[in-house]
Motif scaffolding. Sequence first.
Motif, short mmCIF file in Angstrom:
data_model
loop_
_atom_site.label_atom_id
_atom_site.label_comp_id
_atom_site.label_asym_id
_atom_site.label_seq_id
_atom_site.Cartn_x
_atom_site.Cartn_y
_atom_site.Cartn_z
N LEU A 207 0.85 -1.19 0.00
CA LEU A 207 0.00 0.00 0.00
C LEU A 207 0.89 1.24 0.00
N TYR A 208 0.33 2.36 -0.47
CA TYR A 208 1.11 3.57 -0.64
C TYR A 208 0.45 4.74 0.09
N SER A 209 1.27 5.67 0.57
CA SER A 209 0.77 6.84 1.29
C SER A 209 1.06 8.14 0.57
N GLY A 210 1.79 8.08 -0.53
CA GLY A 210 2.19 9.28 -1.24
C GLY A 210 1.18 9.73 -2.27
N PRO A 211 1.57 10.65 -3.12
CA PRO A 211 0.64 11.19 -4.11
C PRO A 211 0.26 10.20 -5.21
N PHE A 212 1.05 9.14 -5.37
CA PHE A 212 0.78 8.16 -6.41
C PHE A 212 0.82 6.74 -5.86
N ALA A 213 0.21 5.82 -6.58
CA ALA A 213 0.24 4.39 -6.24
C ALA A 213 0.71 3.64 -7.48
N LEU A 214 1.40 2.55 -7.28
CA LEU A 214 1.89 1.75 -8.40
C LEU A 214 0.73 0.96 -9.00
N GLU A 215 0.53 1.14 -10.29
CA GLU A 215 -0.49 0.37 -10.99
C GLU A 215 0.14 -0.83 -11.68
N GLU A 216 1.33 -0.61 -12.28
CA GLU A 216 2.01 -1.70 -12.98
C GLU A 216 3.49 -1.41 -13.02
N GLY A 217 4.28 -2.44 -12.84
CA GLY A 217 5.73 -2.30 -12.95
C GLY A 217 6.29 -3.46 -13.75
N ILE A 218 6.94 -3.16 -14.84
CA ILE A 218 7.59 -4.18 -15.66
C ILE A 218 9.08 -3.85 -15.66
N PRO A 219 9.89 -4.72 -15.00
CA PRO A 219 11.34 -4.45 -14.93
C PRO A 219 11.96 -4.21 -16.30
N HIS A 220 12.85 -3.23 -16.36
CA HIS A 220 13.58 -2.84 -17.56
C HIS A 220 12.67 -2.24 -18.63
N ARG A 221 11.41 -1.94 -18.28
CA ARG A 221 10.50 -1.32 -19.25
C ARG A 221 9.88 -0.05 -18.68
N HIS A 222 9.02 -0.22 -17.70
CA HIS A 222 8.33 0.97 -17.18
C HIS A 222 7.66 0.70 -15.84
N LEU A 223 7.29 1.80 -15.22
CA LEU A 223 6.41 1.81 -14.06
C LEU A 223 5.21 2.66 -14.45
N ILE A 224 4.02 2.20 -14.15
CA ILE A 224 2.83 3.00 -14.37
C ILE A 224 2.27 3.34 -13.01
N LEU A 225 2.21 4.64 -12.74
CA LEU A 225 1.68 5.13 -11.48
C LEU A 225 0.32 5.75 -11.72
N LYS A 226 -0.54 5.65 -10.73
CA LYS A 226 -1.84 6.31 -10.81
C LYS A 226 -1.98 7.22 -9.60
N LYS A 227 -2.81 8.22 -9.73
CA LYS A 227 -3.02 9.15 -8.62
C LYS A 227 -3.59 8.38 -7.43
N ASN A 228 -3.03 8.66 -6.27
CA ASN A 228 -3.53 8.09 -5.02
C ASN A 228 -4.52 9.08 -4.45
N TYR A 229 -5.80 8.77 -4.54
CA TYR A 229 -6.84 9.70 -4.09
C TYR A 229 -7.07 9.63 -2.59
N ASN A 230 -6.42 8.69 -1.92
CA ASN A 230 -6.62 8.55 -0.48
C ASN A 230 -5.63 9.40 0.22
#
Length: 185
Positions: A162-185
Amino acid sequence: MAVANRIILIFLVLAGCHSPKVGFKIATAGDPQTLDPRFAREIFSVNQAHQLYQGLFRKNLAGETIPGLAESYEVWNDGRSYRFHLRQCFWSDGTALTAYDVVRSWQEVLDNPLAPFGYQLEVMERFSAESERVVAVELKFPDRNFIELLTTNSFFPVHGSLYSGPFALEEGIPHRHLILKKNYN
């Protein structure tokens, strides 16, 4: 580094505006070694930590220390004793983030010899959760930089994935990308 952080933030804001339903992708020159802020030591992990988590205090774009999870605090005993009052805050799944989470996370850092910056927490003689929203700290000696020290990722509370910052991890593919989404909580 402040200029680089501003450029990254501008990119994040623009990317987030482009496709809010999907999130946004972050391009970096390397992969973060960990997404656990307490064990982040290289720049890629530290940058991700500050996007996914926050501590009692954080830095704004001007580099000033401002409240993060803390709503207010008190200092007494010649700068050795602190009491932090948490604002009402939540993990990315909507569950309450409490003083108990903060204390547990700090203790986990102190108990783990592999925590790269665990020594930073050794300035504290003791710490405890006085209630759901109050953290008490007694320092070994007065430290006028203690509040600023609380902005570092070793002090960020963690609770599973779980995340407490402005974003949360939606998807992470090593050596490709991280997709973050806004954390509305």
